[in-house]
Design a protein around this motif. Structure first.
Motif, mmCIF file in Angstrom:
data_model
loop_
_atom_site.group_PDB
_atom_site.id
_atom_site.type_symbol
_atom_site.label_atom_id
_atom_site.label_comp_id
_atom_site.label_asym_id
_atom_site.label_seq_id
_atom_site.Cartn_x
_atom_site.Cartn_y
_atom_site.Cartn_z
ATOM 1 N N ALA A 81 34.239 -7.110 5.302
ATOM 2 C CA ALA A 81 33.192 -7.876 4.628
ATOM 3 C C ALA A 81 31.974 -7.001 4.397
ATOM 4 O O ALA A 81 31.586 -6.210 5.266
ATOM 5 N N PHE A 82 31.401 -7.127 3.234
ATOM 6 C CA PHE A 82 30.158 -6.413 2.951
ATOM 7 C C PHE A 82 29.270 -7.308 2.104
ATOM 8 O O PHE A 82 29.722 -8.295 1.518
ATOM 9 N N SER A 83 28.021 -6.937 2.062
ATOM 10 C CA SER A 83 27.042 -7.692 1.293
ATOM 11 C C SER A 83 26.343 -6.744 0.336
ATOM 12 O O SER A 83 26.222 -5.546 0.617
ATOM 13 N N ILE A 84 25.913 -7.275 -0.788
ATOM 14 C CA ILE A 84 25.148 -6.483 -1.749
ATOM 15 C C ILE A 84 23.759 -7.097 -1.829
ATOM 16 O O ILE A 84 23.584 -8.231 -2.297
ATOM 17 N N ALA A 100 28.022 -11.600 -2.026
ATOM 18 C CA ALA A 100 29.241 -10.962 -1.532
ATOM 19 C C ALA A 100 30.407 -11.471 -2.356
ATOM 20 O O ALA A 100 30.401 -12.630 -2.781
ATOM 21 N N VAL A 137 27.762 -7.517 6.947
ATOM 22 C CA VAL A 137 27.542 -8.959 6.997
ATOM 23 C C VAL A 137 27.310 -9.431 8.432
ATOM 24 O O VAL A 137 26.552 -10.363 8.670
#
Lengths: 159, 484
Positions: A81-84, A100, A137
């Protein structure tokens, strides 16, 4: 852009009725005639080696109430999981928000509401520049390589 | 005979076939009304003890679904595969599809657990940024998914899911942004448009935060999924019913049908989007509304609480089903030249230069409003004070100026969002200045805004000052075409 133009055309299909003197009644739409291309922007590449980049929206029109991003390519074999996070680059950067994709290897178009506090400053800046950055995240799950995404800012405009 | 007529008349009055689903086998009008009044309540999972009957039933239902043969559509894995194969994301079917998915899943749980009024609990991640304890040993049982990436100690930032993120989303009156982008009636239900803020931010982040099964399209294998989407559904109910924002009435949305689900007996069902908008009125309810962070300026309509009388329910159902076409057009913006800081000891005044004629025209025009936005505002004052706002007072307001003063506009306070807001410790307050400006009028090309801080009695304030980087007046035009 072509795809976006197709969508906006469809959204505002009722806009054709304006020719007949009737108002467009189909929700808050981007009006193609008001949109301006401010730059022929290429997607920016974000990775753990270069987690931050600055870019400008491909299309700007009207009151900047929403900002639409496109994550067009995701190299994320572990599906972490990653966030922008997106910030407006003013003298002091103003946080716009974070998005995301779901699942985390699924390209997507994602929309952020522009905080009212940022709208006037953005409207007064031509072209408005934004910083996009990769972020984890969860507090206890740092991002690990390989992770590379292509992201572009498609449209800044009314809701 | 009269009993049957009464029931049929009731259903006709509510103009919905779906009511029969909610009402089940009730025979009389009175029984139907009673059944709706007592419809199951979806509760915050963090308020439930490990041995609460709801959690006992949820665990039992999942265990039984896991034990069903793979030929049974109610089988646990089969239920997840519905999501894998059919779930729409990134378009405006996200919310109604998942509402229907949960609706039928809930009925399956009800039947298998034997708890007739079972309702799915929800995880309010805006208030609890950890995976709830119900999903971890020692009490989890079948609520545990060993594939999770998150641990019981993992935290997701409030900047991704907190009230400072959620509240602006719930105050967005525009269905097309709130509920994700439109697709055509002829498009596949999974055709991509654009994920709106509710989907792109809290929805997606929570999926990724929990990770494992939750991070992929087999996410319903993790029992958290159903509580996460119950929260999403609660957000939609809050937005639509409590905060009075209309859904679209575009037939490409209202007439869309889903055929992906099965009922509690394993029989396939068909449900249309327009039916799903009524579920929270007739089939279930949420235990509490989502408290707004500040008085809402973007909409002036009063919140709606669904009552239990037939008249009330019919009225709400009609409005919710009708939807609207809407647009908010910006007419003009005016900003103060300098930031503003008020302290407990010293109220402060901002002066905003405006086009007087334009603002006066807006105030005299139905459907136009003047919104005051305090941007880049400090928000860490939950326990300390609230702020009273006065507009165009001849002399600056003071702590002694009463709320009955004609220039009094409103007050706003802070709600547990010390670390939320814009992510930099600030937030924004959008307030409707239309009514007070219509009352006091404009006497010059400037609008004066006074802020007066009011400490809470019996507390020692930790903060003494409120500041806003920007003070802006927005003249806007609402274009809301809501059928009558």
């Amino acid at each position: 852009m072509k795809r976006f133009a197709r969508e906006t055309s469809r959204w505002c299909a009722l806009g054709l009725l304006a020719v007949l003197g009737l108002a467009c009644s189909a929700g808050p739409k981007m009006r193609p005639s008001e949109a301006t291309d401010v730059a022929n922007t290429q997607p920016v590449l974000l990775s753990l080696g270069a987690p931050t980049a600055e870019t400008v929206p491909a299309s700007v029109s009207g009151t900047p109430q929403t900002l639409q991003l496109e994550v067009s390519r995701i190299d994320n074999p572990t599906r972490q999981a990653f966030s922008i996070a997106v910030s407006f680059m003013a003298a002091a950067p103003i946080m716009i928000g974070s998005v995301a994709p779901y699942p985390p290897d699924q390209p997507a178009r994602l929309t952020l509401l522009v905080p009212p506090a940022a709208q006037a400053a953005i409207a007064a800046t031509q072209p408005p520049r934004f910083r996009v950055s990769l972020q984890p995240v969860a507090n206890d799950r740092p991002l690990v390589a390989p992770l590379q995404i292509s992201v572009s800012l498609l449209a800044l405009g009314p809701g | 005979m009269s009993i049957e007529i009464g029931r049929r008349a009731f259903l006709r009055g509510t103009s919905l076939g779906t009511a029969s689903l909610a009402l089940g086998s009730c025979a009389t009008l009175q029984q139907c009304q009673q059944q709706i009044a007592n419809r199951p309540t979806r509760r915050n999972i963090d308020t439930l003890a490990a041995n609460d009957p709801i959690l006992v039933a949820y665990r039992s239902a999942i265990t039984q679904m896991q034990a069903l043969p793979s030929s049974d559509p109610r089988n646990w894995t089969n239920q997840a595969q519905i999501h894998l194969n059919h779930c729409p994301h990134g378009n405006w079917l996200l919310l109604p599809w998942h509402r229907a998915y949960l609706f039928y899943f809930e009925r399956i749980c009800r039947k298998l657990s034997g708890m007739a009024d079972f309702a799915l609990p929800y995880w309010d991640w805006s208030q609890n940024q950890h995976v709830p304890s119900a999903f971890w040993p020692p009490s989890a049982g079948s609520l545990l998914d060993s594939n999770r990436a998150a641990t019981s100690a993992s935290t997701i930032s409030t900047s991704l899911v907190g009230p400072g993120v959620l509240d602006p989303i719930l105050n967005d009156p525009n269905f097309l942004t709130f509920a994700s982008g439109s697709i055509a009636a002829t498009d596949d239900q999974r055709a991509p448009a654009a994920a709106g803020p509710l989907e792109a931010t809290p929805h997606n982040h929570v999926h990724g935060f929990v990770g494992g099964d939750m991070g992929a399209y087999m996410s319903p294998l993790d029992p958290i999924f159903w509580t996460h989407h119950a929260m999403l559904d609660r957000c939609w109910a809050e937005w639509n019913i409590t905060r009075n924002h209309p859904n679209t009435n575009d037939s490409a949305w209202t007439n869309r049908k889903f055929t992906d689900f099965c009922d509690e007996n394993g029989n396939p069902v068909e449900v249309s989007v327009i039916e799903t908008v009524l579920y929270p009125i007739f089939s279930y309810q949420y235990d509490t509304p989502i408290p707004p962070l500040a008085p809402r300026g973007a909409r002036v309509a009063e919140p709606t609480i669904v009552g239990n009388s037939k008249t009330q329910q019919d009225a709400v159902a009609r409005v919710v089903q009708a939807g609207a076409t809407l647009r908010i057009d910006s007419v003009a913006n005016f900003a103060a030249a300098a930031p503003l800081q008020a302290t407990l000891a010293a109220p402060a005044r901002a002066s905003v230069a405006v086009n007087r004629d334009l603002v006066q025209r807006a105030l005299a025009t139905d459907g136009q409003r003047v919104l005051l936005t305090l941007g880049g505002a400090t928000i860490n004052h939950t326990q300390d004070f609230y702020v009273r706002v006065f507009v165009n007072r001849a002399t600056p307001a003071t702590t002694a100026t009463p709320d009955g003063d004609p220039s009094y506009m409103t007050s706003f306070s802070f709600f547990g969002h010390d670390h939320t807001g814009a992510g930099d410790g600030t937030g924004a307050f959008k307030l409707d200045a239309t009514t007070v400006l219509r009352k006091v009028g404009l006497t010059s090309d400037r609008v004066q805004v006074d802020l007066v801080l009011v400490p809470f009695e019996g507390r020692t304030p930790q903060t003494q000052a409120f500041s806003a980087r920007t003070i802006q007046l927005d003249v806007v035009k609402d274009v809301i075409n809501q059928p009558t």
